[in-house]
Design an enzyme around this catalytic site. Structure first.
Site, PDB file in Angstrom:
ATOM      1  N   TYR A   1     -27.202 -66.422 -20.054  1.00 30.10           N
ATOM      2  CA  TYR A   1     -26.537 -65.506 -19.123  1.00 30.10           C
ATOM      3  C   TYR A   1     -25.026 -65.733 -19.125  1.00 30.10           C
ATOM      4  O   TYR A   1     -24.236 -64.799 -19.250  1.00 30.10           O
ATOM      5  CB  TYR A   1     -27.099 -65.686 -17.712  1.00 30.10           C
ATOM      6  CG  TYR A   1     -26.414 -64.826 -16.691  1.00 30.10           C
ATOM      7  CD1 TYR A   1     -26.830 -63.517 -16.485  1.00 30.10           C
ATOM      8  CD2 TYR A   1     -25.334 -65.298 -15.960  1.00 30.10           C
ATOM      9  CE1 TYR A   1     -26.194 -62.707 -15.569  1.00 30.10           C
ATOM     10  CE2 TYR A   1     -24.691 -64.496 -15.036  1.00 30.10           C
ATOM     11  CZ  TYR A   1     -25.125 -63.200 -14.844  1.00 30.10           C
ATOM     12  OH  TYR A   1     -24.491 -62.404 -13.943  1.00 30.10           O
TER      13      TYR A   1
ATOM     14  N   LYS B   1     -21.850 -63.176 -20.492  1.00 30.46           N
ATOM     15  CA  LYS B   1     -20.697 -62.738 -19.695  1.00 30.46           C
ATOM     16  C   LYS B   1     -19.399 -63.093 -20.409  1.00 30.46           C
ATOM     17  O   LYS B   1     -18.448 -62.315 -20.413  1.00 30.46           O
ATOM     18  CB  LYS B   1     -20.730 -63.335 -18.291  1.00 30.46           C
ATOM     19  CG  LYS B   1     -21.934 -62.890 -17.491  1.00 30.46           C
ATOM     20  CD  LYS B   1     -22.044 -61.376 -17.481  1.00 30.46           C
ATOM     21  CE  LYS B   1     -23.445 -60.926 -17.209  1.00 30.46           C
ATOM     22  NZ  LYS B   1     -23.666 -59.525 -17.489  1.00 30.46           N
TER      23      LYS B   1
ATOM     24  N   PRO C   1     -17.717 -57.065 -10.611  1.00 26.96           N
ATOM     25  CA  PRO C   1     -18.004 -57.054  -9.171  1.00 26.96           C
ATOM     26  C   PRO C   1     -18.803 -58.278  -8.742  1.00 26.96           C
ATOM     27  O   PRO C   1     -19.533 -58.873  -9.523  1.00 26.96           O
ATOM     28  CB  PRO C   1     -18.831 -55.779  -8.989  1.00 26.96           C
ATOM     29  CG  PRO C   1     -19.446 -55.532 -10.322  1.00 26.96           C
ATOM     30  CD  PRO C   1     -18.506 -56.097 -11.351  1.00 26.96           C
TER      31      PRO C   1
ATOM     32  N   LEU D   1     -21.529 -59.916  -5.721  1.00 28.73           N
ATOM     33  CA  LEU D   1     -22.834 -59.467  -5.231  1.00 28.73           C
ATOM     34  C   LEU D   1     -22.626 -58.247  -4.334  1.00 28.73           C
ATOM     35  O   LEU D   1     -21.958 -58.330  -3.305  1.00 28.73           O
ATOM     36  CB  LEU D   1     -23.534 -60.581  -4.455  1.00 28.73           C
ATOM     37  CG  LEU D   1     -24.910 -60.230  -3.889  1.00 28.73           C
ATOM     38  CD1 LEU D   1     -25.884 -59.858  -5.009  1.00 28.73           C
ATOM     39  CD2 LEU D   1     -25.443 -61.387  -3.063  1.00 28.73           C
TER      40      LEU D   1
END
Length: 131
Positions: free
Chosen positions: A37, A41, A67, A69
């Site tokens: 993950y 990114k 953005p 959460l």
């Protein structure tokens, strides 16, 4: 990429006129199994910067939005109110983020006001990464 005003989606990239925007986010899964993950990114940011350099001579700017959460239907299916509240507690701005927060950032990046902005990630996380 076609002329002014053309809007298209390419995976997680949005193209409008001569601007290319990538979407990532600053929060992700926690625990010990997050290597892939995190690498993905980092890859998004790397690709965005590479495209900014490659397409800049043609007058095309490339940016990313990351953005935090966001209180939306999709994120509510995997996050509890307690998890949202825990994130808000760590943000500088003490409120839940909404889809309108991200939309406003994207609208800015698509505007003439961001014409000289390229190779940058606009983080809309309520100040989470400041803490």
């Amino acid at each position: 990429m076609a002329g002014p005003g053309v809007q298209s989606w390419y995976g997680a990239a949005w193209v409008r006129s001569n601007r290319l925007h990538r979407f990532g986010h600053v929060l992700g899964p926690t625990g010990s199994d997050v290597g892939a993950y995190i690498a993905s990114k980092g890859a998004v940011v790397g690709i965005m910067r590479s495209l900014a350099r490659a397409l800049g001579p043609d007058g095309i700017s490339v940016t990313a939005v990351a953005p935090g959460l966001t209180d939306a239907v999709g994120s509510r299916t995997i996050n509890t109110d307690a998890q949202f509240d825990a994130v808000v507690d760590r943000q500088a701005l003490k409120r839940r983020l909404t889809p309108d927060d991200t939309a406003a950032a994207v609208a800015f990046l698509a505007s003439d006001g961001a014409a000289a902005l390229t190779g940058q990630t606009l983080v809309t996380d309520g100040g989470l990464i400041l803490r």
